[in-house]
Motif scaffolding. Structure first.
Motif, PDB file in Angstrom:
ATOM      1  N   MET A 149      -0.499 -20.160   2.159  1.00 47.52           N
ATOM      2  CA  MET A 149      -1.376 -21.309   2.309  1.00 47.52           C
ATOM      3  C   MET A 149      -2.010 -21.714   0.974  1.00 47.52           C
ATOM      4  SD  MET A 149      -4.726 -21.855   4.725  1.00 47.52           S
ATOM      5  CE  MET A 149      -3.812 -21.585   6.237  1.00 47.52           C
ATOM      6  N   GLY A 150      -1.896 -22.998   0.663  1.00 47.28           N
ATOM      7  CA  GLY A 150      -2.518 -23.527  -0.539  1.00 47.28           C
ATOM      8  C   GLY A 150      -1.705 -23.375  -1.810  1.00 47.28           C
ATOM      9  N   LEU A 151      -0.572 -22.683  -1.744  1.00 46.22           N
ATOM     10  CA  LEU A 151       0.266 -22.537  -2.938  1.00 46.22           C
ATOM     11  C   LEU A 151       1.147 -23.775  -3.092  1.00 46.22           C
ATOM     12  CD1 LEU A 151       1.326 -18.781  -2.780  1.00 46.22           C
ATOM     13  CD2 LEU A 151      -0.448 -19.842  -4.190  1.00 46.22           C
ATOM     14  N   ASP A 152       1.339 -24.182  -4.321  1.00 46.50           N
ATOM     15  CA  ASP A 152       2.086 -25.406  -4.607  1.00 46.50           C
ATOM     16  C   ASP A 152       3.519 -25.058  -4.992  1.00 46.50           C
ATOM     17  OD1 ASP A 152       3.027 -27.856  -5.328  1.00 46.50           O
ATOM     18  OD2 ASP A 152       1.552 -28.219  -6.902  1.00 46.50           O
ATOM     19  N   PHE A 153       4.456 -25.400  -4.121  1.00 47.69           N
ATOM     20  CA  PHE A 153       5.873 -25.154  -4.372  1.00 47.69           C
ATOM     21  C   PHE A 153       6.588 -26.421  -4.837  1.00 47.69           C
ATOM     22  CE2 PHE A 153       4.606 -21.865  -1.427  1.00 47.69           C
ATOM     23  CZ  PHE A 153       5.241 -20.735  -1.913  1.00 47.69           C
ATOM     24  N   SER A 154       5.830 -27.500  -5.054  1.00 41.01           N
ATOM     25  CA  SER A 154       6.458 -28.788  -5.332  1.00 41.01           C
ATOM     26  C   SER A 154       6.739 -29.030  -6.810  1.00 41.01           C
ATOM     27  CB  SER A 154       5.575 -29.928  -4.800  1.00 41.01           C
ATOM     28  OG  SER A 154       4.349 -29.962  -5.504  1.00 41.01           O
ATOM     29  N   HIS A 155       6.218 -28.192  -7.680  1.00 38.05           N
ATOM     30  CA  HIS A 155       6.431 -28.369  -9.119  1.00 38.05           C
ATOM     31  C   HIS A 155       7.442 -27.348  -9.615  1.00 38.05           C
ATOM     32  CE1 HIS A 155       2.576 -30.415  -8.522  1.00 38.05           C
ATOM     33  NE2 HIS A 155       2.986 -31.188  -9.518  1.00 38.05           N
ATOM     34  N   PRO A 156       8.682 -27.763  -9.812  1.00 39.26           N
ATOM     35  CA  PRO A 156       9.691 -26.812 -10.278  1.00 39.26           C
ATOM     36  C   PRO A 156       9.405 -26.372 -11.708  1.00 39.26           C
ATOM     37  CG  PRO A 156      10.560 -29.041 -10.299  1.00 39.26           C
ATOM     38  CD  PRO A 156       9.198 -29.120  -9.679  1.00 39.26           C
ATOM     39  N   GLY A 157      10.052 -25.306 -12.076  1.00 40.95           N
ATOM     40  CA  GLY A 157       9.887 -24.773 -13.426  1.00 40.95           C
ATOM     41  C   GLY A 157       9.615 -23.286 -13.354  1.00 40.95           C
ATOM     42  N   ASP A 158      10.202 -22.554 -14.280  1.00 38.90           N
ATOM     43  CA  ASP A 158      10.102 -21.100 -14.241  1.00 38.90           C
ATOM     44  C   ASP A 158       8.665 -20.603 -14.306  1.00 38.90           C
ATOM     45  OD1 ASP A 158      12.823 -20.974 -14.052  1.00 38.90           O
ATOM     46  OD2 ASP A 158      13.163 -20.343 -16.121  1.00 38.90           O
ATOM     47  N   GLU A 159       7.855 -21.170 -15.192  1.00 41.42           N
ATOM     48  CA  GLU A 159       6.493 -20.674 -15.363  1.00 41.42           C
ATOM     49  C   GLU A 159       5.671 -20.880 -14.091  1.00 41.42           C
ATOM     50  OE1 GLU A 159       7.958 -22.821 -17.483  1.00 41.42           O
ATOM     51  OE2 GLU A 159       8.342 -21.517 -19.202  1.00 41.42           O
ATOM     52  N   ARG A 160       5.743 -22.066 -13.493  1.00 38.39           N
ATOM     53  CA  ARG A 160       4.987 -22.338 -12.272  1.00 38.39           C
ATOM     54  C   ARG A 160       5.456 -21.439 -11.131  1.00 38.39           C
ATOM     55  NH1 ARG A 160       0.946 -22.767 -12.355  1.00 38.39           N
ATOM     56  NH2 ARG A 160       0.867 -23.234 -10.155  1.00 38.39           N
ATOM     57  N   MET A 161       6.781 -21.280 -11.007  1.00 37.78           N
ATOM     58  CA  MET A 161       7.290 -20.489  -9.894  1.00 37.78           C
ATOM     59  C   MET A 161       6.946 -19.009 -10.065  1.00 37.78           C
ATOM     60  SD  MET A 161       8.425 -20.879  -6.937  1.00 37.78           S
ATOM     61  CE  MET A 161       8.754 -22.622  -7.075  1.00 37.78           C
ATOM     62  N   MET A 162       7.005 -18.501 -11.288  1.00 38.95           N
ATOM     63  CA  MET A 162       6.615 -17.103 -11.508  1.00 38.95           C
ATOM     64  C   MET A 162       5.150 -16.893 -11.141  1.00 38.95           C
ATOM     65  SD  MET A 162       8.885 -14.895 -12.322  1.00 38.95           S
ATOM     66  CE  MET A 162       8.003 -13.560 -13.125  1.00 38.95           C
ATOM     67  N   SER A 163       4.285 -17.806 -11.540  1.00 36.20           N
ATOM     68  CA  SER A 163       2.867 -17.685 -11.186  1.00 36.20           C
ATOM     69  C   SER A 163       2.676 -17.735  -9.674  1.00 36.20           C
ATOM     70  CB  SER A 163       2.052 -18.788 -11.858  1.00 36.20           C
ATOM     71  OG  SER A 163       1.992 -18.580 -13.242  1.00 36.20           O
ATOM     72  N   THR A 164       3.433 -18.602  -9.003  1.00 32.47           N
ATOM     73  CA  THR A 164       3.337 -18.709  -7.548  1.00 32.47           C
ATOM     74  C   THR A 164       3.814 -17.422  -6.886  1.00 32.47           C
ATOM     75  OG1 THR A 164       3.617 -21.101  -7.631  1.00 32.47           O
ATOM     76  CG2 THR A 164       4.104 -20.031  -5.535  1.00 32.47           C
ATOM     77  N   PHE A 165       4.964 -16.906  -7.305  1.00 32.58           N
ATOM     78  CA  PHE A 165       5.482 -15.661  -6.734  1.00 32.58           C
ATOM     79  C   PHE A 165       4.517 -14.503  -6.960  1.00 32.58           C
ATOM     80  CE2 PHE A 165      10.336 -16.743  -6.884  1.00 32.58           C
ATOM     81  CZ  PHE A 165      10.163 -17.637  -5.847  1.00 32.58           C
ATOM     82  N   LEU A 166       3.980 -14.383  -8.167  1.00 32.37           N
ATOM     83  CA  LEU A 166       3.056 -13.288  -8.490  1.00 32.37           C
ATOM     84  C   LEU A 166       1.758 -13.415  -7.688  1.00 32.37           C
ATOM     85  CD1 LEU A 166       3.731 -13.257 -12.315  1.00 32.37           C
ATOM     86  CD2 LEU A 166       4.254 -11.364 -10.752  1.00 32.37           C
ATOM     87  N   THR A 167       1.304 -14.635  -7.478  1.00 34.36           N
ATOM     88  CA  THR A 167       0.113 -14.851  -6.656  1.00 34.36           C
ATOM     89  C   THR A 167       0.388 -14.454  -5.212  1.00 34.36           C
ATOM     90  OG1 THR A 167      -0.700 -16.626  -8.074  1.00 34.36           O
ATOM     91  CG2 THR A 167      -1.527 -16.585  -5.811  1.00 34.36           C
ATOM     92  N   LEU A 168       1.547 -14.823  -4.712  1.00 37.35           N
ATOM     93  CA  LEU A 168       1.924 -14.484  -3.343  1.00 37.35           C
ATOM     94  C   LEU A 168       1.966 -12.969  -3.138  1.00 37.35           C
ATOM     95  CD1 LEU A 168       2.736 -15.956  -0.732  1.00 37.35           C
ATOM     96  CD2 LEU A 168       5.081 -16.000  -1.577  1.00 37.35           C
ATOM     97  N   VAL A 169       2.584 -12.254  -4.074  1.00 37.12           N
ATOM     98  CA  VAL A 169       2.653 -10.793  -3.965  1.00 37.12           C
ATOM     99  C   VAL A 169       1.259 -10.182  -4.109  1.00 37.12           C
ATOM    100  CG1 VAL A 169       3.582  -8.698  -5.017  1.00 37.12           C
ATOM    101  CG2 VAL A 169       5.048 -10.671  -4.695  1.00 37.12           C
ATOM    102  N   GLY A 170       0.431 -10.761  -4.960  1.00 36.07           N
ATOM    103  CA  GLY A 170      -0.946 -10.289  -5.072  1.00 36.07           C
ATOM    104  C   GLY A 170      -1.712 -10.433  -3.775  1.00 36.07           C
ATOM    105  N   ARG A 171      -1.481 -11.528  -3.085  1.00 33.89           N
ATOM    106  CA  ARG A 171      -2.129 -11.725  -1.784  1.00 33.89           C
ATOM    107  C   ARG A 171      -1.678 -10.676  -0.768  1.00 33.89           C
ATOM    108  NH1 ARG A 171      -1.928 -18.300  -0.753  1.00 33.89           N
ATOM    109  NH2 ARG A 171      -3.589 -18.858  -2.237  1.00 33.89           N
TER     110      ARG A 171
END
Length: 197
Positions: A149-171
């Protein structure tokens, strides 16, 4: 199921890792458990190679595309351990999940594939993956859906996706990567070349 719901890290997760030398390659495993030496045994690491050290010391062996496997293992959050690949490119993650444990793998390599899928394993088997091309739509019942919830998957790019994945695993695991995490002392192990022959 523990975790931190829908919180957000104080600092960008990928930026923190890049600032500590992981811009070429990062391979991390989040696995349920509380004993780094048990994890090392499951990975068939050489017990004689055990070295307690901080990350700057571990990074002396940073050779992401080497055939020599070296891992830095330690506590992540209550009930969770982290296995960080310092050298080499392949770990037998299945053996770490036997006995009902969960495991998440986040991986990036600049020279080959960029961001890999976020993989989830449980009890000795692969369960599901979240693609770097995800648009935020996940199957009902997906573990990723529970924490996205609240994570942005709409902006492609390695840096954004890595931050999203790492945030998800942190949660899921109950802790984000932060400066205290990066300053911790953990154990460094070498996995012999013939460990899995």
């Amino acid at each position: 199921m523990n975790g931190m719901g829908h919180g957000s890290p104080a600092e960008d997760q990928w930026d923190l890792l890049v600032s500590h030398g992981f811009g070429t390659r990062f391979s991390g495993l989040w696995v349920e458990g509380d004993d780094p030496d048990e994890i090392a045994r499951r990975l068939r690491a050489d017990p004689e190679s055990r070295l307690e050290c901080d990350l700057p010391t571990a990074m002396r062996w940073y050779q992401p595309y080497s055939s020599t496997e070296i891992v830095w293992i330690g506590a992540h959050a209550p009930g969770w351990m982290h296995v960080l690949s310092i050298s080499g490119s392949y770990l037998e993650e299945y053996v770490l999940t036997v006995g009902g444990r969960r495991l998440f793998r986040v991986e990036y390599d600049r020279l080959v594939d960029g961001v890999h899928d976020l993989d989830y394993f449980h009890n000795g088997r692969f369960v599901e993956e979240l693609s770097g091309f995800c648009e935020g739509e996940m199957e009902t019942g997906s573990i990723f859906d529970l924490y996205s919830m609240g994570l942005d998957f709409s902006h492609p790019g390695d840096e954004r996706m890595m931050s999203t994945f790492l945030t998800l695993v942190g949660r899921v695991s109950g802790r984000f990567i932060d400066r205290r995490w990066l300053e911790a002392t953990r154990v460094l192990y070498r996995i012999p070349d013939d460990a899995w022959d």
